[in-house]
Write an enzyme that holds these catalytic residues in place. Sequence first.
Site, PDB file in Angstrom:
ATOM      1  N   GLY B 173       0.840  -1.205   0.000  1.00  5.91           N
ATOM      2  CA  GLY B 173       0.000   0.000   0.000  1.00  5.91           C
ATOM      3  C   GLY B 173       0.860   1.233   0.000  1.00  5.91           C
ATOM      4  N   GLY B 174       1.009   1.847   1.175  1.00  6.64           N
ATOM      5  CA  GLY B 174       1.794   3.067   1.257  1.00  6.64           C
ATOM      6  C   GLY B 174       3.254   2.837   1.604  1.00  6.64           C
ATOM      7  N   SER B 241       0.418   8.223   9.766  1.00  5.48           N
ATOM      8  CA  SER B 241       0.917   7.945   8.412  1.00  5.48           C
ATOM      9  C   SER B 241      -0.083   8.322   7.330  1.00  5.48           C
ATOM     10  CB  SER B 241       1.208   6.450   8.299  1.00  5.48           C
ATOM     11  OG  SER B 241      -0.015   5.724   8.502  1.00  5.48           O
ATOM     12  N   THR B 246      -2.632   3.434   3.199  1.00  4.03           N
ATOM     13  CA  THR B 246      -3.849   3.182   2.427  1.00  4.03           C
ATOM     14  C   THR B 246      -4.916   2.485   3.265  1.00  4.03           C
ATOM     15  OG1 THR B 246      -3.040   1.013   1.735  1.00  4.03           O
ATOM     16  CG2 THR B 246      -2.488   2.894   0.304  1.00  4.03           C
ATOM     17  N   ALA B 255      -5.253  -0.723  12.150  1.00  3.80           N
ATOM     18  CA  ALA B 255      -4.756   0.621  12.463  1.00  3.80           C
ATOM     19  C   ALA B 255      -5.622   1.386  13.450  1.00  3.80           C
ATOM     20  CB  ALA B 255      -4.632   1.419  11.166  1.00  3.80           C
ATOM     21  N   SER B 256      -5.012   2.403  14.024  1.00  2.00           N
ATOM     22  CA  SER B 256      -5.696   3.289  14.961  1.00  2.00           C
ATOM     23  C   SER B 256      -5.389   4.723  14.551  1.00  2.00           C
ATOM     24  CB  SER B 256      -5.163   3.031  16.374  1.00  2.00           C
ATOM     25  OG  SER B 256      -5.706   3.951  17.293  1.00  2.00           O
ATOM     26  N   THR B 307      -1.335 -11.843   4.979  1.00  7.29           N
ATOM     27  CA  THR B 307      -1.114 -13.291   4.936  1.00  7.29           C
ATOM     28  C   THR B 307      -2.315 -14.077   4.422  1.00  7.29           C
ATOM     29  OG1 THR B 307      -1.865 -13.519   7.221  1.00  7.29           O
ATOM     30  CG2 THR B 307       0.498 -13.236   6.879  1.00  7.29           C
ATOM     31  N   GLY B 309      -4.837 -12.750   2.124  1.00  9.32           N
ATOM     32  CA  GLY B 309      -5.399 -12.316   0.851  1.00  9.32           C
ATOM     33  C   GLY B 309      -5.194 -10.820   0.684  1.00  9.32           C
ATOM     34  N   TYR B 514       3.297   5.372  23.509  1.00  7.61           N
ATOM     35  CA  TYR B 514       4.234   5.496  22.405  1.00  7.61           C
ATOM     36  C   TYR B 514       5.590   5.869  22.966  1.00  7.61           C
ATOM     37  CZ  TYR B 514       4.096   5.894  17.330  1.00  7.61           C
ATOM     38  OH  TYR B 514       4.202   5.661  15.997  1.00  7.61           O
TER      39      TYR B 514
END
Lengths: 595, 595
Positions: B173-174, B241, B246, B255-256, B307, B309, B514
């Site tokens: 993707g990105g 990001s 994407t 993602a969060s 992993t 698809g 973080y």
Amino acid sequence: MSTTPAPRASDAIIVPERITPKPADAESLDVWGFQDTRFAIDGDGNAEVLGNRYELSGQKLTRLMPWIRDTLGIDISASDVFRSQYPIAIPPPVANAGFCTAIRDFLREDQVTLDGELRLRHGHGQTQEEMFAIKYGSVARVPDLIVYPETQEQVEKLVVCAEAHGVSLVPYGGGTNVTDALRCDEEEPRAIVSVEMRRMNRILWIDRVNLTACIEAGAVGRDIQAQLAAYGFTMGHEPDSIEFSTLGGWIATNASGMKKNKYGNIEDLVLDMTVVTANGVLSRTAASPRESVGLDWRRMMFGSEGTLGIVTSAVVKLFPLPEVQEYGSLLFPTFEDGCGFMQELARTPSVPASVRLVDNLQFQFGQALKPASTGWKVYKSRLEKFFVLNVKGFDAGKMVACTLVFEGTREEVAQQQKAVTALGAKYKGMAAGSENGRRGYQLTYGIAYIRDFLMNYYIIAESFETSAAWSDVLPLIRNVKKKLEEEYARRKLPGAPFITARVTQLYRTGAAIYFYFGFYFKGVANPSHVYLELENIAREEILRSGGSLSHHHGVGKLRRHFLPSIMSDTALAWKRSVKAATDPKNIFGVGNQGL
Amino acid sequence: MSTTPAPRASDAIIVPERITPKPADAESLDVWGFQDTRFAIDGDGNAEVLGNRYELSGQKLTRLMPWIRDTLGIDISASDVFRSQYPIAIPPPVANAGFCTAIRDFLREDQVTLDGELRLRHGHGQTQEEMFAIKYGSVARVPDLIVYPETQEQVEKLVVCAEAHGVSLVPYGGGTNVTDALRCDEEEPRAIVSVEMRRMNRILWIDRVNLTACIEAGAVGRDIQAQLAAYGFTMGHEPDSIEFSTLGGWIATNASGMKKNKYGNIEDLVLDMTVVTANGVLSRTAASPRESVGLDWRRMMFGSEGTLGIVTSAVVKLFPLPEVQEYGSLLFPTFEDGCGFMQELARTPSVPASVRLVDNLQFQFGQALKPASTGWKVYKSRLEKFFVLNVKGFDAGKMVACTLVFEGTREEVAQQQKAVTALGAKYKGMAAGSENGRRGYQLTYGIAYIRDFLMNYYIIAESFETSAAWSDVLPLIRNVKKKLEEEYARRKLPGAPFITARVTQLYRTGAAIYFYFGFYFKGVANPSHVYLELENIAREEILRSGGSLSHHHGVGKLRRHFLPSIMSDTALAWKRSVKAATDPKNIFGVGNQGL
């Protein structure tokens, strides 16, 4: 590795007691609910509710029978009873001596039973066809044995024995399933063992700092609620079956509670779980607030319907008991107005814990369930009616009601009440007081008994549900009602059918819709089968109108034939291959429901 | 069956344009981000940000280098540059003539490339070890071919060809992955084909009635954001990001976004998806608001990390653009006070869209990134500083900052601001204005470039994250810092390490944390390896302290060796058997990450 995660805060409360059901809470085997409660018809032909458990209990419901006669267009006679044949012939158990011997190593005698009526009970949930069958029909297959594990270790050993001796295991919680998931597969040649989980009902710990609790999967909703409340907490999960259904059952069916707007659905409430599968125990070291750890097998358990393993415990979120709980209600001139209100409300930040909108027929039904009133109450009620119909100009044949539950801080509830009233007014809604709201919710549990009562008088009734995008909600309800009316007429069935809908759960993108459908069946051959046929036709119409196969009841054996019409062949094959890979011997061989 | 669900409302907006990247938005191949932006050191030895894309762009950061020297205890010289060797030797492609011939049937010439630098780029994400390797190290294996499908049909055909010709497919993707998920397995004997998805970037439809959109999985966050905003909508998903990542990548990594308090994490935002798997397309007829339809394969895609698809499109929830967006900030005398505030805030009904709490070092870092000020601005800033330190009595070496974003209706935002200020005061917090809050969030995107800049001056730095129950948040941060300091000293590494933490996401039961960790490495052998070793030690400490393996970055190849320490063997075996059952030929052979 320990098989259940430990609490994170060191001062977590340990709640070691296992709940033993009180004799007063004994449950009926042949009908819904507690033994102490049932509807009956008294000497004057009035409906009454026996017992003293619910608000309806002890009440004479003078309006109910006349209203039913009127609605169904049938002169139902109190003396013309359709006699229950319960218990019907119970199939003899399929023996598996090896398994029975093996389990004696770790189960006491009182943890195993071959009792016929219990086996019959464990072979069904609460669909009309199942309830009809155990009273007026026949069943070809029921579980051959019931076991009552008390620890996770015993569940693990049961699975090992099942594999070794070729037995099929069916997890059993509250027996409130409504998708024929518990119905035994007639073709199953192996012994079927019902694994009754309700003795695994401890709250293992309450972490009051992090607001989590670890609860065994056999804990019944009402016990979870009471035990947590004693410490000032709630899970907030209140499905209509909360009196009987279990945590494990909620996960397996992907349940939804009436207060999900505030607390979330079951998938939002469960942080972690422990599952005994065909090849060992799925478990984790800690329950995290949220994480990304690859393919998450825990997510696969929601809606797994007993096919992948037995959930033995789960870590759930807790909420402090709300500072304030308030009820509310609104009347709208039409269902369309009410739906407009619901859709807009769903997108505001002020959605109350629960919001339900009933159509006109269901509103009338609620009125018909009001007990005979006397004195000032009658006067007040007449005055209110006069105001709604004559001053506000609502049409008694079109108006609908919305009931609300507000929970939260005083400030939060006040803000929500204000916002709801203002938005209601935009849709011509009229505040109808907290008492009407409260009553609407209180009815939920008492009314569950009416289905089995009506069956005694040749009336068959059942609910089914769906979810749909907002733009589909009204057309879907209209289409389903029309379709059922047409099909009913085409079959020349007696009188008129009872078809009503309510919008029960709000989402930003759509809503959950609940239908009730019933009819008078005296003189109809195979009424239960006719019902099922009509329900299937209704489901086809639901799918055609954009509705889902189920919002929270699940798929089970009742709806599995619809799966190919909602997903690709690959999707179905995928589900089957996941099952085959994780349970190659089909130990959890409950009929490939949902797969 | 169509492979993507149709919109439910008939007046849905169709947005047919495919986004073609603008030349001005060209991305760097050797460092993070857009080509037009980078940090540099000017003739006076001051750090500056070149370009004009961000708020930091064009600024002279006079305080930055002195602060870094001071913090790391190293006299970093602007003239002592660690010269990048990019591009390092690029492994020649493993040929698969059969596959190459087969795909020419449905891909144009410009949809296939063997370009070396692009193949190098597609073989890594953005971890320090990957970025270090492409500039100063070596890579043993990169993708052998890159393909650029433009339709789902092409993706399907790619999978068919991959199976027929024994090729491994890696969705791309990105390229912002930070778990080594894109790094090619050295042992892979088959040709590795990177399936670059960014040409599949259309918003297929926007259903403005039901607030949903169907978006192709290769759409980049910033484009989704801009296109939806043109119609008055947002997805509300804003990972750091977002400029490059994407939709498909968000799903694959679970993602969060920073505003998840208001909009939810990716699993809350995606209603449906279409996935091309090894044995066909997983798809549904309609996206439902919520449902119970058995084992739900869609849930398995969150965190699947390529992993299982390739996600080709998804139906997501939309929100109207907020009426009001406001920033805010609070200063607290200590990190402990700030954490107390965060924990209590998380349980209120007034959580702003985003809330972040940085520790003292990160607060100082933010000050060091302030450009040289002149005139009134200096005066005002000095006055503020005087007030905080002398009047309020905060300790400059202990105070911390919390930044906030409020989004919603005017009323909602006002209510949240009021509640936040009141709660802040309870924890000795002092409102520090919207400008400081705004600046904190604006820094997010510009600051991402600093890592590659510092590498030029022998500084290696990286972030890693976790989530933990509230009672573990403070001890975990303390333990990790202490452990890294000890290990750093024990290794006699140069100067002092840079270790800082922030709390970035709130949940009722815990928070996401973080960390940034960096150090000066001149004279250190294998600095990237040393970093990785220390990061692994930090991760062990995180797990020991109750933290998760990852809150939202994922597992990938970087953390898969930790999986056995967080879940049972059966759980791991289960994940592997699901993979084996659904992709028996391991077409999506990206290295069993997360499995």
